[in-house]
Design a protein around this motif. Structure first.
Motif, PDB file in Angstrom:
ATOM      1  N   ASP A  46       0.829  -1.208   0.000  1.00 49.44           N
ATOM      2  CA  ASP A  46       0.000   0.000   0.000  1.00 49.44           C
ATOM      3  C   ASP A  46       0.867   1.263   0.000  1.00 49.44           C
ATOM      4  OD1 ASP A  46      -2.298  -1.525   0.007  1.00 49.44           O
ATOM      5  OD2 ASP A  46      -2.705  -1.257   2.156  1.00 49.44           O
ATOM      6  N   GLN A  84       2.519   1.717  -3.402  1.00 49.67           N
ATOM      7  CA  GLN A  84       1.588   2.241  -4.415  1.00 49.67           C
ATOM      8  C   GLN A  84       1.353   3.736  -4.225  1.00 49.67           C
ATOM      9  OE1 GLN A  84       0.461   0.622  -7.141  1.00 49.67           O
ATOM     10  NE2 GLN A  84       1.898  -0.920  -6.414  1.00 49.67           N
ATOM     11  N   ARG A  85       1.225   4.164  -2.982  1.00 50.87           N
ATOM     12  CA  ARG A  85       1.032   5.583  -2.689  1.00 50.87           C
ATOM     13  C   ARG A  85       2.265   6.385  -3.114  1.00 50.87           C
ATOM     14  NH1 ARG A  85       0.188   4.832   2.190  1.00 50.87           N
ATOM     15  NH2 ARG A  85       2.147   5.557   3.076  1.00 50.87           N
ATOM     16  N   GLN A  86       3.443   5.856  -2.821  1.00 49.89           N
ATOM     17  CA  GLN A  86       4.683   6.534  -3.201  1.00 49.89           C
ATOM     18  C   GLN A  86       4.826   6.615  -4.719  1.00 49.89           C
ATOM     19  OE1 GLN A  86       7.281   3.928  -1.115  1.00 49.89           O
ATOM     20  NE2 GLN A  86       6.789   4.792   0.888  1.00 49.89           N
ATOM     21  N   LEU A  87       4.504   5.516  -5.396  1.00 44.62           N
ATOM     22  CA  LEU A  87       4.582   5.507  -6.865  1.00 44.62           C
ATOM     23  C   LEU A  87       3.618   6.520  -7.469  1.00 44.62           C
ATOM     24  CD1 LEU A  87       4.908   1.690  -7.586  1.00 44.62           C
ATOM     25  CD2 LEU A  87       6.587   3.458  -8.160  1.00 44.62           C
ATOM     26  N   LYS A  88       2.437   6.613  -6.893  1.00 44.40           N
ATOM     27  CA  LYS A  88       1.444   7.569  -7.382  1.00 44.40           C
ATOM     28  C   LYS A  88       1.981   8.996  -7.261  1.00 44.40           C
ATOM     29  CE  LYS A  88      -2.573   9.334  -5.527  1.00 44.40           C
ATOM     30  NZ  LYS A  88      -3.560   9.243  -4.472  1.00 44.40           N
ATOM     31  N   ASN A  89       2.582   9.310  -6.121  1.00 45.86           N
ATOM     32  CA  ASN A  89       3.145  10.647  -5.915  1.00 45.86           C
ATOM     33  C   ASN A  89       4.294  10.920  -6.876  1.00 45.86           C
ATOM     34  OD1 ASN A  89       1.400  11.318  -3.794  1.00 45.86           O
ATOM     35  ND2 ASN A  89       2.724  10.334  -2.298  1.00 45.86           N
ATOM     36  N   LYS A  95       4.891   9.525  -9.812  1.00 46.73           N
ATOM     37  CA  LYS A  95       4.399   9.640 -11.196  1.00 46.73           C
ATOM     38  C   LYS A  95       3.683  10.969 -11.425  1.00 46.73           C
ATOM     39  CE  LYS A  95       4.335   4.732 -12.110  1.00 46.73           C
ATOM     40  NZ  LYS A  95       3.562   3.529 -12.323  1.00 46.73           N
ATOM     41  N   LYS A  96       3.020  11.460 -10.378  1.00 44.87           N
ATOM     42  CA  LYS A  96       2.361  12.764 -10.487  1.00 44.87           C
ATOM     43  C   LYS A  96       3.402  13.861 -10.703  1.00 44.87           C
ATOM     44  CE  LYS A  96      -0.858  15.794  -8.032  1.00 44.87           C
ATOM     45  NZ  LYS A  96      -1.673  15.954  -6.813  1.00 44.87           N
ATOM     46  N   LYS A 146       4.916  13.528 -14.245  1.00 43.75           N
ATOM     47  CA  LYS A 146       4.049  13.994 -15.334  1.00 43.75           C
ATOM     48  C   LYS A 146       3.941  15.517 -15.374  1.00 43.75           C
ATOM     49  CE  LYS A 146       1.101   9.929 -15.691  1.00 43.75           C
ATOM     50  NZ  LYS A 146      -0.235   9.365 -15.467  1.00 43.75           N
ATOM     51  N   GLU A 180       5.794  13.293  -1.012  1.00 43.14           N
ATOM     52  CA  GLU A 180       4.331  13.358  -0.894  1.00 43.14           C
ATOM     53  C   GLU A 180       3.871  14.809  -0.734  1.00 43.14           C
ATOM     54  OE1 GLU A 180       0.729  11.115   1.526  1.00 43.14           O
ATOM     55  OE2 GLU A 180       2.759  11.014   2.308  1.00 43.14           O
TER      56      GLU A 180
END
Length: 122
Positions: A52, A55-60, A62-63, A66, A116
């Motif tokens: 979990d 996934q949160r770290q990857l989301k940050n 990738k944001k 981008k 984050e």
């Protein structure tokens, strides 16, 4: 009688030593199974938390990647972000050991918190 110790004592007093030993064997087997289940549940919970967080770290990351690109991050944060992208399922301890020089888990965690915060401001 509900206590296994009382049951064993009663069987011993009654002279039923073989039944007492059999009862002890069953008790030990149940304790081993219960301990194994507890350890497995703990391991599964730890794995779930690690995934979990990853996934949160990857989301940050990738944001940030981008919107501004990882080049906008300070070198220390960029190194951690790139390592997470390369090893998405690694734990914080594993990532800390992969750093050059190796770090502590808390140091890696602090860097991910800063990432984050940056992602939250975008």
């Amino acid at each position: 009688m509900k206590s296994s110790e009382y049951i064993c004592d009663t069987l011993a007093i009654m002279g039923a030593h073989s039944q007492m030993l059999e009862f002890e064997n069953v008790k030990i087997k149940k304790e081993l199974v219960n301990e194994t289940v507890r350890i497995t549940n703990c391991d599964n919970a730890n794995t779930d938390r690690t995934l979990d967080a990853s996934q949160r770290q990857l989301k940050n990351i990738k944001k940030i990647q981008k919107t501004k690109g990882l080049g906008c991050l300070p070198e220390k944060l960029r190194a951690v972000a790139e390592l997470r992208l390369e090893y998405p399922e690694a734990s914080l301890v594993q990532l800390a050991e992969m750093m050059d020089p190796p770090m502590k888990k808390s140091g890696i965690n602090n860097r991910f918190r800063k990432i984050e915060e940056i992602a939250g401001k975008l």
